[in-house]
Design a protein around this motif. Structure first.
Motif, mmCIF file in Angstrom:
data_model
loop_
_atom_site.group_PDB
_atom_site.id
_atom_site.type_symbol
_atom_site.label_atom_id
_atom_site.label_comp_id
_atom_site.label_asym_id
_atom_site.label_seq_id
_atom_site.Cartn_x
_atom_site.Cartn_y
_atom_site.Cartn_z
ATOM 1 N N VAL A 203 0.880 -1.172 0.000
ATOM 2 C CA VAL A 203 0.000 0.000 0.000
ATOM 3 C C VAL A 203 0.918 1.223 0.000
ATOM 4 O O VAL A 203 1.452 1.613 1.040
ATOM 5 C CB VAL A 203 -0.938 0.034 1.230
ATOM 6 C CG1 VAL A 203 -1.776 1.314 1.221
ATOM 7 C CG2 VAL A 203 -1.847 -1.189 1.258
ATOM 8 N N HIS A 204 1.145 1.793 -1.183
ATOM 9 C CA HIS A 204 2.040 2.945 -1.278
ATOM 10 C C HIS A 204 1.441 4.098 -0.470
ATOM 11 O O HIS A 204 0.265 4.437 -0.646
ATOM 12 C CB HIS A 204 2.203 3.349 -2.750
ATOM 13 C CG HIS A 204 3.228 4.410 -2.961
ATOM 14 N ND1 HIS A 204 3.213 5.251 -4.050
ATOM 15 C CD2 HIS A 204 4.301 4.791 -2.215
ATOM 16 C CE1 HIS A 204 4.232 6.087 -3.977
ATOM 17 N NE2 HIS A 204 4.908 5.829 -2.874
ATOM 18 N N TYR A 205 2.254 4.692 0.396
ATOM 19 C CA TYR A 205 1.724 5.724 1.284
ATOM 20 C C TYR A 205 1.095 6.879 0.506
ATOM 21 O O TYR A 205 0.119 7.490 0.961
ATOM 22 C CB TYR A 205 2.815 6.232 2.236
ATOM 23 C CG TYR A 205 3.794 7.211 1.618
ATOM 24 C CD1 TYR A 205 3.570 8.583 1.665
ATOM 25 C CD2 TYR A 205 4.940 6.753 0.969
ATOM 26 C CE1 TYR A 205 4.458 9.477 1.083
ATOM 27 C CE2 TYR A 205 5.831 7.642 0.388
ATOM 28 C CZ TYR A 205 5.583 8.999 0.444
ATOM 29 O OH TYR A 205 6.459 9.875 -0.140
ATOM 30 N N GLU A 206 1.619 7.183 -0.688
ATOM 31 C CA GLU A 206 1.074 8.308 -1.460
ATOM 32 C C GLU A 206 -0.369 8.049 -1.887
ATOM 33 O O GLU A 206 -1.135 9.001 -2.090
ATOM 34 C CB GLU A 206 1.947 8.598 -2.686
ATOM 35 C CG GLU A 206 3.263 9.281 -2.345
ATOM 36 C CD GLU A 206 4.046 9.681 -3.579
ATOM 37 O OE1 GLU A 206 3.573 9.428 -4.711
ATOM 38 O OE2 GLU A 206 5.153 10.244 -3.420
ATOM 39 N N ALA A 207 -0.741 6.781 -2.022
ATOM 40 C CA ALA A 207 -2.115 6.443 -2.414
ATOM 41 C C ALA A 207 -3.121 6.830 -1.334
ATOM 42 O O ALA A 207 -4.315 6.998 -1.619
ATOM 43 C CB ALA A 207 -2.226 4.949 -2.714
ATOM 44 N N ASN A 210 -4.500 12.821 -0.534
ATOM 45 C CA ASN A 210 -5.086 13.632 -1.597
ATOM 46 C C ASN A 210 -3.996 14.478 -2.265
ATOM 47 O O ASN A 210 -2.852 14.490 -1.823
ATOM 48 C CB ASN A 210 -6.176 14.546 -1.012
ATOM 49 C CG ASN A 210 -7.326 13.753 -0.408
ATOM 50 O OD1 ASN A 210 -7.909 12.902 -1.068
ATOM 51 N ND2 ASN A 210 -7.648 14.026 0.855
ATOM 52 N N ASP A 211 -4.370 15.216 -3.297
ATOM 53 C CA ASP A 211 -3.398 16.029 -4.033
ATOM 54 C C ASP A 211 -2.738 17.091 -3.159
ATOM 55 O O ASP A 211 -1.610 17.507 -3.422
ATOM 56 C CB ASP A 211 -4.069 16.718 -5.236
ATOM 57 C CG ASP A 211 -4.449 15.722 -6.318
ATOM 58 O OD1 ASP A 211 -3.919 14.594 -6.285
ATOM 59 O OD2 ASP A 211 -5.281 16.059 -7.177
ATOM 60 N N LYS A 216 -6.723 10.848 2.953
ATOM 61 C CA LYS A 216 -8.059 10.460 2.513
ATOM 62 C C LYS A 216 -8.886 9.977 3.711
ATOM 63 O O LYS A 216 -8.352 9.681 4.779
ATOM 64 C CB LYS A 216 -7.955 9.362 1.444
ATOM 65 C CG LYS A 216 -7.360 9.885 0.136
ATOM 66 C CD LYS A 216 -7.214 8.784 -0.904
ATOM 67 C CE LYS A 216 -6.644 9.371 -2.206
ATOM 68 N NZ LYS A 216 -6.351 8.330 -3.210
ATOM 69 N N ASP A 220 -12.106 5.605 2.579
ATOM 70 C CA ASP A 220 -11.291 5.489 1.372
ATOM 71 C C ASP A 220 -9.985 4.744 1.640
ATOM 72 O O ASP A 220 -9.538 3.947 0.804
ATOM 73 C CB ASP A 220 -10.979 6.877 0.803
ATOM 74 C CG ASP A 220 -12.189 7.530 0.154
ATOM 75 O OD1 ASP A 220 -13.186 6.816 -0.096
ATOM 76 O OD2 ASP A 220 -12.154 8.752 -0.091
ATOM 77 N N THR A 221 -9.357 5.008 2.793
ATOM 78 C CA THR A 221 -8.108 4.303 3.082
ATOM 79 C C THR A 221 -8.385 2.821 3.349
ATOM 80 O O THR A 221 -7.607 1.964 2.928
ATOM 81 C CB THR A 221 -7.346 4.935 4.269
ATOM 82 O OG1 THR A 221 -8.172 4.972 5.433
ATOM 83 C CG2 THR A 221 -6.899 6.352 3.939
ATOM 84 N N LEU A 224 -8.518 1.070 0.083
ATOM 85 C CA LEU A 224 -7.196 0.897 -0.534
ATOM 86 C C LEU A 224 -6.437 -0.280 0.081
ATOM 87 O O LEU A 224 -5.780 -1.046 -0.635
ATOM 88 C CB LEU A 224 -6.381 2.184 -0.390
ATOM 89 C CG LEU A 224 -6.829 3.338 -1.295
ATOM 90 C CD1 LEU A 224 -6.287 4.669 -0.792
ATOM 91 C CD2 LEU A 224 -6.376 3.084 -2.736
#
Length: 284
Positions: A203-207, A210-211, A216, A220-221, A224
């Protein structure tokens, strides 16, 4: 987002509480080699009013060959006392990347038995973008005693992780980028093998962000983690390159109500160096 002083607070929350007498703000910025950023120089130039600089590399176990390993409780207590951070304080940690290294310091406080600590959602970039005040003056420090009660269950070493990998009783989740997890991309530190701990999920932390580098929502997390094949019914060990972004996974898990997790402090810097532990490549 709903503000939680034990996990994540918004810039609006911090702005409203900035003058609270028992609030302590920490700048925990750190940058990987090659990013050409100097965390201490940036702090000296501008920081949130009253913030102290938390040097992750110095407030660590310098007896270890591995980078920024968790410090002994005595060292943590002495450094926090010198920074005027102690018992009864609400701590808010931020960093200059948005949400990168601040979660590591959030985890360190929890490891030392302190739960009244939160990460600033979106960090210093969001604080500045919204026009909140900054200063370049060092804070006035008054000593405050901090009691450390080390929480062994929140940290894991290579032997414990190796056992978890073999038995499969604990889910290992790796926060590195997919290319590094698969073994396609080179490691930033020389001398490390490429790949991941056998049985780990990615689970890539950047995923999880948010922008604007805010986190998130818990729903949502959770999705993921589930999409990555993580069994949320099991205890979890989080891992990454050197134990920093693994704490972002821990922060997300805590917000999701999953409290049965620990962090592999040595992470890939240790595992990738050990010739006697196995390495897997590919997606799983």
């Amino acid at each position: 987002m709903s503000d939680d002083p034990k996990t994540l607070v918004s810039t609006a929350w911090l702005a409203a509480h900035l003058k609270d007498p028992d609030l302590r703000v920490l700048d925990a910025s750190m940058y990987l080699p090659g990013t050409d950023r100097d965390a201490r120089a940036e702090y000296d130039a501008a920081h949130i009013p009253g913030a102290r600089f938390f040097d992750i590399d110095e407030i660590s176990d310098l007896r270890s060959d591995l980078p920024h390993m968790a410090p002994p409780p005595e060292k943590f207590m002495s450094r926090m006392r010198a920074m005027g951070v102690g018992d009864g304080h609400q701590v808010v940690v931020y960093d200059g990347a948005g949400l990168f290294s601040a979660a590591r310091v959030w985890w360190l406080f929890r490891l030392m038995g302190h739960r009244d600590v939160a990460v600033l959602d979106g960090g210093f970039p969001k604080w500045q973008a919204e026009g909140h005040p900054t200063e370049d003056m060092p804070p006035v420090i008054k000593d405050r005693h901090l009691t450390a009660r080390f929480q062994n269950h929140l940290v894991r070493d290579v032997t414990q992780v190796s056992q978890a990998s073999k038995l499969g009783s604990v889910q290992i989740v790796d926060a590195r980028a997919p290319g590094r997890f698969r073994g396609d991309a080179p490691e930033p530190r020389p001398g490390l093998r490429a790949g991941h701990i056998p049985g780990a999920r990615n689970v890539h932390y950047e995923a999880l962000l948010n922008d604007d580098s805010t986190m998130k929502s818990p729903a949502d997390t959770r999705a993921l983690f589930q999409e990555a094949g993580v069994d949320l019914a099991k205890p979890i060990i989080t891992s990454c390159g050197s134990g920093v972004t693994a704490a972002i996974l821990g922060l997300a898990l805590t917000r999701m109500g999953h409290d049965s997790w620990s962090l592999y402090d040595g992470s890939w810097t240790e595992w990738g160096m050990f010739p006697t532990v196995p390495v897997a490549t590919g997606d799983a």
